[in-house]
Design a protein around this motif. Structure first.
Motif, short mmCIF file in Angstrom:
data_model
loop_
_atom_site.label_atom_id
_atom_site.label_comp_id
_atom_site.label_asym_id
_atom_site.label_seq_id
_atom_site.Cartn_x
_atom_site.Cartn_y
_atom_site.Cartn_z
N LEU A 7 30.76 38.60 25.88
CA LEU A 7 31.32 37.64 26.82
C LEU A 7 32.01 38.34 27.98
CD1 LEU A 7 31.88 34.69 27.51
CD2 LEU A 7 33.92 34.80 26.07
N VAL A 8 32.72 39.42 27.69
CA VAL A 8 33.41 40.17 28.75
C VAL A 8 32.40 40.78 29.72
CG1 VAL A 8 34.83 42.21 29.20
CG2 VAL A 8 35.47 40.63 27.38
N LEU A 10 29.31 39.70 30.39
CA LEU A 10 28.73 38.62 31.20
C LEU A 10 29.65 38.22 32.34
CD1 LEU A 10 27.10 36.36 28.44
CD2 LEU A 10 25.94 37.81 30.12
N LEU A 11 30.94 38.07 32.03
CA LEU A 11 31.90 37.67 33.07
C LEU A 11 32.02 38.75 34.13
CD1 LEU A 11 34.69 36.02 30.84
CD2 LEU A 11 33.03 34.88 32.34
N ALA A 12 31.99 40.06 33.71
CA ALA A 12 32.10 41.15 34.67
C ALA A 12 30.89 41.17 35.60
CB ALA A 12 32.26 42.48 33.95
N ALA A 14 28.92 38.63 36.40
CA ALA A 14 28.97 37.45 37.28
C ALA A 14 29.97 37.67 38.40
CB ALA A 14 29.34 36.21 36.46
N GLY A 15 31.12 38.29 38.08
CA GLY A 15 32.11 38.54 39.12
C GLY A 15 31.62 39.53 40.15
#
Length: 256
Positions: A7-8, A10-12, A14-15
């Motif tokens: 999850l971390v 994926l968020l990185a 996307a950011g």
């Protein structure tokens, strides 16, 4: 734990994508813009530039002014045209021009000869070769020395001749036909001197041969050789067909 790590990540990702695409520019987060305004200031009369064709033709009827285009925008130079044909030489008709063919030099036909023929065979030879191309053959005279033979015969009939052949085969003594003048009979060897023939006869006596004797097959004489100076395959076939009986065992060989 593994789910949290995925999850971390994926968020990185996307950011980072939002930041690289400038989606966060309003918040003050965006990569710096790349620009080179100094290159625009270095342009000289950009309004005079025209886009030309590679073959030197005009674009929409307007020719580019020489010297006004920059080096980076110049069209590619056309290929060097072929040199014009001489005015004195007429243009070749390509529909009638045949390609040049390199002809390999043919190897010369070999010189062949057959013989030896006796003087009594000359008339028959000349009659058989009369239809051959002129100059394609010659009869060359040669000197023939005397020749002696160890001879058995003449026999009274064919049955007696066959019995002698069987006896010689049993004793492993080679034999041959003696020639028309000494038929029916058997030749046990031919020699260039009488002494050599006598020695051979003595040796045959130790092998059980009792009725043979030495005869002179030929006195010193003149013989003839049939020569083909340029014996092509076609000429040789023709000669062998027309002289089949005369050639007999006289095979063609290279000229000496």
């Amino acid at each position: 734990m593994l789910r949290a790590a995925v999850l971390v990540l994926l968020l990185a990702n996307a950011g980072y994508y939002a930041w690289a695409q400038g989606l966060l520019r309003s918040w003050g987060w965006a990569p710096p813009e790349q620009s080179e305004p100094q290159r625009l200031e270095q342009q000289i009369q950009p309004e005079n530039l025209r886009v030309g064709r590679a073959n030197g033709g005009s674009n929409n009827g307007n020719n580019a002014a020489p010297g006004n285009a920059s080096a980076g925008d110049a069209p590619a130079a056309p290929a060097t045209p072929p040199a014009p044909a001489s005015a004195s030489a007429p243009a070749a008709n390509t529909s009638e021009a045949a390609p040049a063919v390199a002809v390999a030099a043919a190897e010369p036909a070999p010189c062949l000869q057959a013989g030896t023929f006796e003087k009594g065979q000359l008339d028959a030879l000349r009659a058989a070769t009369a239809s051959l191309p002129a100059g394609s053959w010659t009869l060359e005279p040669i000197s023939l020395t005397g020749r002696w033979m160890v001879y058995m015969g003449r026999f009274t009939d064919e049955d007696t001749l066959e019995k002698k052949r069987a006896e010689l085969r049993a004793r492993k003594v080679p034999y041959d036909r003696p020639g028309a003048a000494l038929e029916p009979g058997l030749s046990l060897g031919r020699f260039s001197t009488e002494e050599a023939a006598e020695r051979a006869l003595a040796t045959l006596g130790t092998q059980g041969v009792r009725t043979a004797r030495v005869v002179q097959e030929r006195t010193d004489a003149t013989g003839y050789v049939l020569r083909l100076p340029a014996a092509t395959a076609a000429l040789r076939t023709q000669v062998e067909g027309q002289l089949r009986g005369l050639l007999a065992s006289r095979a063609f060989r290279a000229c000496g």
